[in-house]
Write a protein that holds these residues in place. Structure first.
Motif, PDB file in Angstrom:
ATOM      1  N   LYS A  51       0.811  -1.221   0.000  1.00 14.64           N
ATOM      2  CA  LYS A  51       0.000   0.000   0.000  1.00 14.64           C
ATOM      3  C   LYS A  51       0.846   1.273   0.000  1.00 14.64           C
ATOM      4  O   LYS A  51       0.320   2.365  -0.143  1.00 14.64           O
ATOM      5  CB  LYS A  51      -0.897   0.015   1.239  1.00 14.64           C
ATOM      6  N   ASP A  54       0.691   3.965  -3.096  1.00 14.13           N
ATOM      7  CA  ASP A  54      -0.569   4.698  -3.141  1.00 14.13           C
ATOM      8  C   ASP A  54      -0.660   5.709  -2.000  1.00 14.13           C
ATOM      9  O   ASP A  54      -1.085   6.849  -2.198  1.00 14.13           O
ATOM     10  CB  ASP A  54      -1.748   3.717  -3.096  1.00 14.13           C
ATOM     11  N   ALA A  55      -0.243   5.311  -0.799  1.00 18.17           N
ATOM     12  CA  ALA A  55      -0.288   6.217   0.355  1.00 18.17           C
ATOM     13  C   ALA A  55       0.619   7.421   0.139  1.00 18.17           C
ATOM     14  O   ALA A  55       0.266   8.548   0.482  1.00 18.17           O
ATOM     15  CB  ALA A  55       0.099   5.469   1.626  1.00 18.17           C
ATOM     16  N   ARG A  58      -1.157   9.750  -2.330  1.00 19.31           N
ATOM     17  CA  ARG A  58      -2.320  10.405  -1.706  1.00 19.31           C
ATOM     18  C   ARG A  58      -1.904  11.485  -0.717  1.00 19.31           C
ATOM     19  O   ARG A  58      -2.656  12.437  -0.500  1.00 19.31           O
ATOM     20  CB  ARG A  58      -3.208   9.385  -0.992  1.00 19.31           C
ATOM     21  N   GLN A  59      -0.720  11.358  -0.142  1.00 24.25           N
ATOM     22  CA  GLN A  59      -0.229  12.351   0.813  1.00 24.25           C
ATOM     23  C   GLN A  59       0.551  13.472   0.130  1.00 24.25           C
ATOM     24  O   GLN A  59       1.095  14.342   0.792  1.00 24.25           O
ATOM     25  CB  GLN A  59       0.659  11.676   1.867  1.00 24.25           C
ATOM     26  N   LYS A 117       0.993  10.475   9.582  1.00 24.14           N
ATOM     27  CA  LYS A 117      -0.048  10.562   8.543  1.00 24.14           C
ATOM     28  C   LYS A 117       0.023   9.376   7.597  1.00 24.14           C
ATOM     29  O   LYS A 117      -0.999   8.805   7.211  1.00 24.14           O
ATOM     30  CB  LYS A 117       0.076  11.877   7.759  1.00 24.14           C
ATOM     31  N   LEU A 118       1.230   8.998   7.214  1.00 28.43           N
ATOM     32  CA  LEU A 118       1.388   7.821   6.344  1.00 28.43           C
ATOM     33  C   LEU A 118       0.950   6.560   7.065  1.00 28.43           C
ATOM     34  O   LEU A 118       0.284   5.715   6.482  1.00 28.43           O
ATOM     35  CB  LEU A 118       2.847   7.694   5.888  1.00 28.43           C
ATOM     36  N   ALA A 121      -2.751   6.473   6.944  1.00 27.83           N
ATOM     37  CA  ALA A 121      -3.227   6.196   5.580  1.00 27.83           C
ATOM     38  C   ALA A 121      -3.040   4.726   5.217  1.00 27.83           C
ATOM     39  O   ALA A 121      -3.853   4.146   4.490  1.00 27.83           O
ATOM     40  CB  ALA A 121      -2.492   7.075   4.570  1.00 27.83           C
ATOM     41  N   LEU A 122      -1.999   4.105   5.733  1.00 28.70           N
ATOM     42  CA  LEU A 122      -1.723   2.697   5.423  1.00 28.70           C
ATOM     43  C   LEU A 122      -2.666   1.757   6.161  1.00 28.70           C
ATOM     44  O   LEU A 122      -2.780   0.594   5.797  1.00 28.70           O
ATOM     45  CB  LEU A 122      -0.267   2.361   5.735  1.00 28.70           C
ATOM     46  N   LYS A 123      -3.342   2.244   7.168  1.00 28.10           N
ATOM     47  CA  LYS A 123      -4.321   1.425   7.893  1.00 28.10           C
ATOM     48  C   LYS A 123      -5.655   1.394   7.181  1.00 28.10           C
ATOM     49  O   LYS A 123      -6.501   0.566   7.487  1.00 28.10           O
ATOM     50  CB  LYS A 123      -4.513   1.955   9.323  1.00 28.10           C
ATOM     51  N   GLU A 124      -5.893   2.311   6.274  1.00 30.70           N
ATOM     52  CA  GLU A 124      -7.185   2.406   5.567  1.00 30.70           C
ATOM     53  C   GLU A 124      -7.364   1.274   4.592  1.00 30.70           C
ATOM     54  O   GLU A 124      -6.493   0.725   4.031  1.00 30.70           O
ATOM     55  CB  GLU A 124      -7.274   3.748   4.830  1.00 30.70           C
TER      56      GLU A 124
END
Length: 124
Positions: A51, A54-55, A58-59, A117-118, A121-124
Motif C-alpha cells: 500500500k 498509493d499512500a 495520496r499524501q 499521517k502515512l 493512511a496505510l491502515k485504511e
C-alpha cells in the motif's frame, strides 16, 4: 537558498542493507534499530508494504526510487519548497521507515507528523 539546495539532493538510500542513520539534528525520524530515542518511530506492519506507493501519492509525495525491498519518495513543503526524503525498507516481519529533511536543522516536527499521517493512511 536552502530550498534550492534541498531540491538538488537525493535520499541517502540503503547503508549496509539498512536505512541510513539519522543525523544529530532533530529533523529526522527512523524506525531502524539503534536510532536515538529522540529520533525513534515505530516500524510499519509488513502488510503495509504493497500500500506504500498509493499512500505516498495520496499524501502529496512523489516516488523517486523503487528496488527490491526499498522505496524512496520526496515530499516538498508547500511554502518554500524544501524537500524531505521518506524511505521504506522491507524487513522479514516489518517495514522500516525513515523521514528526514535534506537541509537545515529543525523541522517543527514535520517529519514525525508525516510518518504518522502515512501510518494512518496505510491502515485504511
Amino acid at each position: 537558498m536552502l530550498a534550492l539546495k534541498s531540491k538538488s539532493g537525493a535520499s541517502p538510500g540503503l547503508v549496509e542493507g539498512r536505512l541510513a542513520p539519522c543525523p544529530s539534528s532533530p529533523n529526522c525520524v527512523s524506525s531502524e534499530a539503534g536510532a536515538p530515542e529522540s529520533h525513534k518511530t515505530a516500524p510499519l506492519p509488513l502488510e503495509a508494504w504493497d500500500k506504500i506507493p498509493d499512500a505516498i501519492e495520496r499524501q502529496g509525495g512523489r516516488i523517486v526510487d523503487v528496488r527490491e525491498g526499498y522505496v524512496a519518495a520526496e515530499f516538498s513543503s508547500p511554502l518554500m519548497g524544501f524537500v524531505d526524503d521518506v524511505e521504506f525498507r522491507k524487513a522479514e516481519t516489518q517495514v522500516h521507515i525513515r523521514s528526514a529533511s535534506r537541509v537545515g536543522y529543525g523541522d517543527m516536527g514535520a517529519n514525525r507528523k508525516r510518518v504518522e499521517k502515512l501510518r494512518a493512511a496505510l491502515k485504511e
